[in-house]
Design an enzyme around this catalytic site. Structure first.
Site, mmCIF file in Angstrom:
data_model
loop_
_atom_site.group_PDB
_atom_site.id
_atom_site.type_symbol
_atom_site.label_atom_id
_atom_site.label_comp_id
_atom_site.label_asym_id
_atom_site.label_seq_id
_atom_site.Cartn_x
_atom_site.Cartn_y
_atom_site.Cartn_z
ATOM 1 C CB VAL A 155 -1.187 -0.045 0.951
ATOM 2 C CG1 VAL A 155 -0.640 0.850 2.509
ATOM 3 C CG2 VAL A 155 -1.692 1.237 0.688
ATOM 4 C CE1 TYR A 156 3.876 1.180 4.771
ATOM 5 C CE2 TYR A 156 5.696 0.835 4.343
ATOM 6 C CZ TYR A 156 4.414 1.172 5.423
ATOM 7 O OH TYR A 156 4.535 0.084 6.042
ATOM 8 C CB SER A 157 3.170 6.519 -0.927
ATOM 9 O OG SER A 157 4.244 6.354 -2.401
ATOM 10 N N GLY A 161 2.653 0.540 -4.340
ATOM 11 C CA GLY A 161 3.710 0.142 -4.948
ATOM 12 C C GLY A 161 4.676 -0.174 -4.982
ATOM 13 C CD GLU A 162 3.392 4.466 -5.505
ATOM 14 O OE1 GLU A 162 2.280 4.574 -6.923
ATOM 15 O OE2 GLU A 162 2.668 3.995 -4.552
#
Length: 316
Positions: free
Chosen positions: A53-55, A64-65
């Protein structure tokens, strides 16, 4: 060489500080993230913590970043076998549903492996409890990943004591892999979510604990001391209530111990966590190599019983 600690009863051994990846692709761009990761490993760090879930909370981001940047760094640095990767499922809906639905766990794991560019996740967390799913079905879904060699160790984050206990006991009774690690919110100004029944259970059952928000989103570095300081960062709004509460007393305690030891407030706050029963390693994030070097200083800082007690009392 940093002394490694066994993570609960698992076969993972880690340095007593975990690097938080929540800032990668958010307040640390790709170049800054690479510099942070390089400095962490160079300083003896061994585990990097992220989540699918980040960010997603950032405008234009989908989640997924952070995993993507870590994956790019792993490829560029060739450090995959020198580090342990922890990631999470349960807060990012997508293929297979949402929460801890078994199909979601399977699909999310594949997506995380793809973004990280690796064949295995060393520590896979249920990011939060999901009471809509039977715990046995969740345990079976995680067990399939362990059996397939895609996941080594399982962990739970943000679970209450009763639910962690029933999940562990249910999995054990069914002969399935169970949660061996807990990731709770825990720091000098936020203690109620972990201390008491949950901490006692982890100590008794040898469940390794890697607390997040180890520096209370930067509050325990001492950079928020007055109302005027709150505008310094995107997290400033949260700090007002800490200043109004026990935050000022905790900062005074940190100041006193920092003066005695020559350490920074961040190092003292993390050293307090490292010394708490059940805690294997706190998680802290950084946006520059210099910050990483400061945070790693907590590993070699041993606080006296008197200093630990004073800090504990200040935050009581």
């Amino acid at each position: 060489m940093t002394d490694l600690r066994r993570l609960g009863a698992s076969d993972l051994k880690i340095a007593p500080l975990v690097l938080g990846g929540n800032v990668f692709g958010w307040t640390a761009d790709r170049a800054a993230s690479f510099a942070v990761l390089d400095a962490f490993v160079a300083g003896g760090g061994t585990m990097i913590d992220t989540a699918d879930v980040y960010s997603a909370w950032v405008d234009g981001h989908r989640g997924g970043e952070s995993e993507t940047i870590i994956g790019e760094w792993l490829r560029a640095s060739g450090q995959r076998d020198r580090v342990l990767i922890a990631t999470k499922v349960g807060m990012q809906p997508g293929e297979g549903g949402e929460g801890l639905a078994p199909a979601r766990i399977a699909a999310a794991c594949e997506a995380s492996l793809r973004r990280l560019g690796t064949d295995r996740i060393d520590l896979y967390f249920a990011h939060r409890d999901d009471e809509a799913q039977p715990q046995e079905a969740v345990a079976e879904a995680f067990a399939r990943l362990v059996e397939a060699g895609k996941v080594r160790v399982l962990g739970a984050s943000n679970f209450h004591a009763a639910r962690l206990k029933s999940a562990v006991e249910g999995a054990r009774a069914a002969g399935l892999p169970h949660y061996q690690v807990l990731q709770p919110e825990y720091n000098l100004v936020s203690r109620h979510k972990f201390e008491g029944e949950l901490q006692d259970y982890c100590v008794t059952e040898n469940i390794g604990v890697v607390p997040y928000y180890g520096l209370a989103s930067g509050f325990l570095t001492g950079k928020y001391r007055t109302r005027d300081d709150l505008s310094q960062s995107v997290r400033g709004a949260k700090m007002g209530e800490l200043l109004e509460g026990k935050g000022a007393a905790v900062l005074a305690g940190l100041d006193s111990v920092a003066e005695e030891t020559g350490a920074t407030l961040a190092q003292v706050a993390l050293a307090w966590l490292i010394a708490q029963p059940g805690v294997t390693a706190p998680i802290a994030s950084a946006t520059s190599a210099r910050q990483v070097e400061e945070l790693l200083g907590a590993i070699s800082l041993t606080l006296s019983p008197d200093q630990l007690e004073r800090l504990t009392d200040a935050g009581a």
